[in-house]
Design a protein around this motif. Sequence first.
Motif, short mmCIF file in Angstrom:
data_model
loop_
_atom_site.label_atom_id
_atom_site.label_comp_id
_atom_site.label_asym_id
_atom_site.label_seq_id
_atom_site.Cartn_x
_atom_site.Cartn_y
_atom_site.Cartn_z
N ALA A 1 -7.27 -1.62 3.59
CA ALA A 1 -6.20 -2.13 2.71
C ALA A 1 -5.46 -3.31 3.34
O ALA A 1 -4.62 -3.93 2.70
CB ALA A 1 -5.21 -1.01 2.39
N GLY A 2 -5.78 -3.64 4.60
CA GLY A 2 -5.14 -4.77 5.25
C GLY A 2 -3.82 -4.45 5.92
O GLY A 2 -3.15 -5.35 6.43
N VAL A 3 -3.42 -3.18 5.95
CA VAL A 3 -2.19 -2.79 6.65
C VAL A 3 -2.40 -2.98 8.15
O VAL A 3 -1.54 -3.52 8.84
CB VAL A 3 -1.79 -1.34 6.32
N VAL B 1 0.85 -1.18 0.00
CA VAL B 1 0.00 0.00 0.00
C VAL B 1 0.89 1.24 0.00
O VAL B 1 1.87 1.31 0.74
CB VAL B 1 -0.91 -0.01 1.24
N SER B 2 0.54 2.21 -0.82
CA SER B 2 1.29 3.46 -0.85
C SER B 2 0.98 4.26 0.42
O SER B 2 -0.18 4.50 0.75
CB SER B 2 0.87 4.26 -2.09
N MET B 3 2.05 4.61 1.14
CA MET B 3 1.87 5.35 2.40
C MET B 3 2.82 6.53 2.43
O MET B 3 4.00 6.39 2.10
CB MET B 3 2.15 4.43 3.59
N VAL C 1 -6.87 6.01 8.88
CA VAL C 1 -6.86 4.75 9.62
C VAL C 1 -7.84 3.78 8.99
O VAL C 1 -7.54 2.59 8.84
CB VAL C 1 -7.14 4.98 11.12
N ARG C 2 -9.00 4.25 8.58
CA ARG C 2 -9.98 3.37 7.90
C ARG C 2 -9.41 2.85 6.59
O ARG C 2 -9.58 1.66 6.27
CB ARG C 2 -11.28 4.12 7.65
#
Length: 165
Positions: A50-52, A5-7, A44-45
């Motif tokens: 995304a499963g992080v 996931v892009s963070m 956070v949602r």
Amino acid sequence: MTPPVSMDAIDLRLLEELQRDAARSNQDLAEAAHVSAATSLRRVRRLTDAGVIERTVAVLSPQALGHGLTAIVEITLDQQSAERLQAFEARVIADDGVQQCYRTNGGPDFVLIAQVADMPAYQALAQRLFNNDANVRNVRCFFSVHRAKVGLGIALPPASPATPA
């Protein structure tokens, strides 16, 4: 396997703060991450969807609850077919005494972390899970003499260039 996931830096600050204390309010989390409460909640949602963030748990003191014996157990099975591995894994993860279960290679087939009250409780667990299973070839157990660190935190990756707020 899903792609990472892009963070960005904000996501990473939120994750770092949640790893320290996930029980805080969204407002406190937002303040610690230097964002608005709405941004905090939305991100956070998104990270949860995304499963992080897999789940939020409380880390309990085993001794305070009468579970003073930690066992690190290596298990080698006689037959490692997919069905046999899955059957053993399903039985082990369903047992309340097993705190963690890892399927491994290059050594034992499984490594378990078990948290039990005492040696008789460990012997009962071993009887349930290992001794009565004809497919268990070898059990090697180590008992913890000192709990130096318990953590579920993961080192966070570098931030991606841009993620929408």
